[in-house]
Design an enzyme around this catalytic site. Structure first.
Site, PDB file in Angstrom:
ATOM      1  N   GLU A  55       0.819  -1.201   0.000  1.00  0.00           N
ATOM      2  CA  GLU A  55       0.000   0.000   0.000  1.00  0.00           C
ATOM      3  C   GLU A  55       0.859   1.260   0.000  1.00  0.00           C
ATOM      4  OE1 GLU A  55      -2.181  -2.983   2.762  1.00  0.00           O
ATOM      5  OE2 GLU A  55      -0.160  -2.603   2.011  1.00  0.00           O
ATOM      6  N   CYS A  78      -2.577  -3.776   7.280  1.00  0.00           N
ATOM      7  CA  CYS A  78      -2.217  -4.010   8.678  1.00  0.00           C
ATOM      8  C   CYS A  78      -2.641  -2.830   9.549  1.00  0.00           C
ATOM      9  CB  CYS A  78      -0.719  -4.272   8.812  1.00  0.00           C
ATOM     10  SG  CYS A  78       0.319  -2.898   8.268  1.00  0.00           S
ATOM     11  N   THR A 199      19.790 -38.932   4.132  1.00  0.00           N
ATOM     12  CA  THR A 199      20.082 -38.250   2.873  1.00  0.00           C
ATOM     13  C   THR A 199      21.395 -37.491   2.967  1.00  0.00           C
ATOM     14  OG1 THR A 199      17.737 -38.041   2.306  1.00  0.00           O
ATOM     15  CG2 THR A 199      19.248 -36.511   1.227  1.00  0.00           C
ATOM     16  N   ARG A 210      20.875 -21.830  -5.914  1.00  0.00           N
ATOM     17  CA  ARG A 210      22.097 -21.549  -6.661  1.00  0.00           C
ATOM     18  C   ARG A 210      21.866 -20.633  -7.863  1.00  0.00           C
ATOM     19  NH1 ARG A 210      22.430 -26.862  -5.072  1.00  0.00           N
ATOM     20  NH2 ARG A 210      21.606 -27.683  -7.027  1.00  0.00           N
ATOM     21  N   PRO A 308      12.490 -41.849   0.894  1.00  0.00           N
ATOM     22  CA  PRO A 308      11.128 -42.377   1.038  1.00  0.00           C
ATOM     23  C   PRO A 308      10.682 -42.606   2.477  1.00  0.00           C
ATOM     24  CG  PRO A 308      12.623 -44.071   0.196  1.00  0.00           C
ATOM     25  CD  PRO A 308      13.375 -42.784   0.173  1.00  0.00           C
TER      26      PRO A 308
END
Length: 376
Positions: A55, A78, A199, A210, A308
């Site tokens: 705004e 707000c 992982t 990146r 998984p």
């Protein structure tokens, strides 16, 4: 102003809001259009957290032409002093005649008070035009305000026969270069990227953005790469001190069930914050507590990039909201690893239904985006 004009100008405000897709975190993406006598006299969007809201940018562009104008904004203005002054007061001071809001702000510090403040000043307020589109722009902010957790988006790459890695764990690269560029867009819009310790041990990822995203229009202050928070679930605290993500740009958060202050201190010196959370079972962190912890750190959109087991656990716990699956034109055989580890699914009645919302070709791969269906 006709209803058609209201929709047209709100659509433009939503288009502007989307320009902040990668830069406003942890704030919501918001756009604003100011119209006087049928002419757009001011436009703005929230560009970077801590800087002026949509705004304010639009009012600065419109100047004195704001007086008596209609204002279209994608989220309720707000009403509180945060890092910037309240936008509702800025609109009152500018003398606007009418404010059209796509959706109410769900932040408890606002939650209707911004619109109430405008009405008390004699400004006409309408709310609800293109509300669904406004909600879709801020799924994480809305989820955090409504349910106290982030919106969880799970990214996976699989072969045409539904495999994510060979039995040995080899998985680079299933998807093509175009799909990997596309993943950079997902990372860039995320507040955090989460993976599991397995992982990290197997692939040693950096989990960074990146590339400057290809979408969006940025101010000079928003053109640098914003690195999402990296989150590792490491119940047994097996994190290697030389893992790449500890030295990569940005912050790393390790969530563990082990309260070993010496190990915590060593990892902290290596570049990570370590937080101890409760276990739901031996070797498994309480996933609800994980998401609550991240919400407390103002994580809106969480991108899950894991194997998984962790993905399956979150899916079965009902904590994944969206799947983004890249399907590569290859076959890997029935000895390779599957997409999700979902023990206990034995009949079709136990299936996890999905609602496909988008499918498109990305290079030689196909990207399928699906929402996890939940009964209301």
């Amino acid at each position: 102003m006709s209803l058609f004009d209201d929709y047209r100008h709100m659509a433009r405000a939503l288009e502007l809001a989307a320009r902040g897709l990668h830069t406003t975190d942890p704030n919501p993406r918001v756009g604003c259009v100011i119209v006087r006598q049928g002419e757009i006299v001011g436009e703005g969007w929230h560009e970077v957290a801590g800087e002026p809201h949509a705004e304010v940018h639009a009012l600065q562009q419109a100047g004195e032409r704001s007086r008596g104008a209609d204002v279209y904004v994608t989220l309720e203005p707000c009403s509180h002093h945060g890092r910037t002054p309240p936008c509702s007061q800025a609109l009152i001071d500018a003398g606007v005649a009418r404010v059209i809001v796509a959706m109410q702000d769900l932040n408890p510090r606002v939650s209707g008070s911004g619109m109430a403040r405008l009405r008390a000043a004699g400004i006409a307020v309408d709310c609800g035009i293109m509300q669904a589109e406004a909600r879709a722009l801020n799924p994480g902010f809305i989820m955090r305000m409504e349910q106290g957790r982030p919106h969880v988006r799970c990214k996976m790459a699989m072969s045409l026969d539904g495999r994510t890695a060979m039995a040995s764990g080899e998985s680079r690269w299933i998807s093509g270069e175009a799909a990997r560029h596309d993943v950079q867009e997902l990372r860039a819009r995320s507040s955090a990227i989460m993976t599991g310790i397995n992982t990290v041990l197997m692939d040693d990822p950096s989990l960074t953005v990146r590339e400057v995203p290809r979408t969006g229009v940025y101010s000079a202050a928003a053109t640098s790469l914003r690195q999402p928070l990296r989150v590792v679930l490491d119940a047994g605290l097996r994190m290697p001190f030389k893992a790449r993500l500890l030295s990569a740009p940005g912050r790393t958060l390790i969530l563990t069930g082990v309260a070993d202050q010496q190990a915590h201190s060593t990892l902290s010196k290596a570049g990570a914050e370590v937080v101890t959370l409760p276990l739901s079972s031996p070797g498994l962190l309480n996933l609800g507590a994980v998401l609550e912890c991240l919400a407390q750190r103002e994580v809106n959109e969480l991108l899950l990039e894991s194997g998984p087991v962790l993905s399956g656990a979150l899916l079965q716990a009902g904590l994944i909201d969206e799947l983004v699956i890249y399907v590569a034109p290859m076959l890997m055989g029935d000895g390779a690893r599957g997409l999700f580890h979902l023990p206990g699914l034995e009949t079709l009645a136990q299936k996890i239904p999905l609602h496909i919302i988008d499918q498109r070709q990305v290079g030689q791969d196909w990207r399928i985006t699906a929402q996890v269906y939940r009964e209301e």
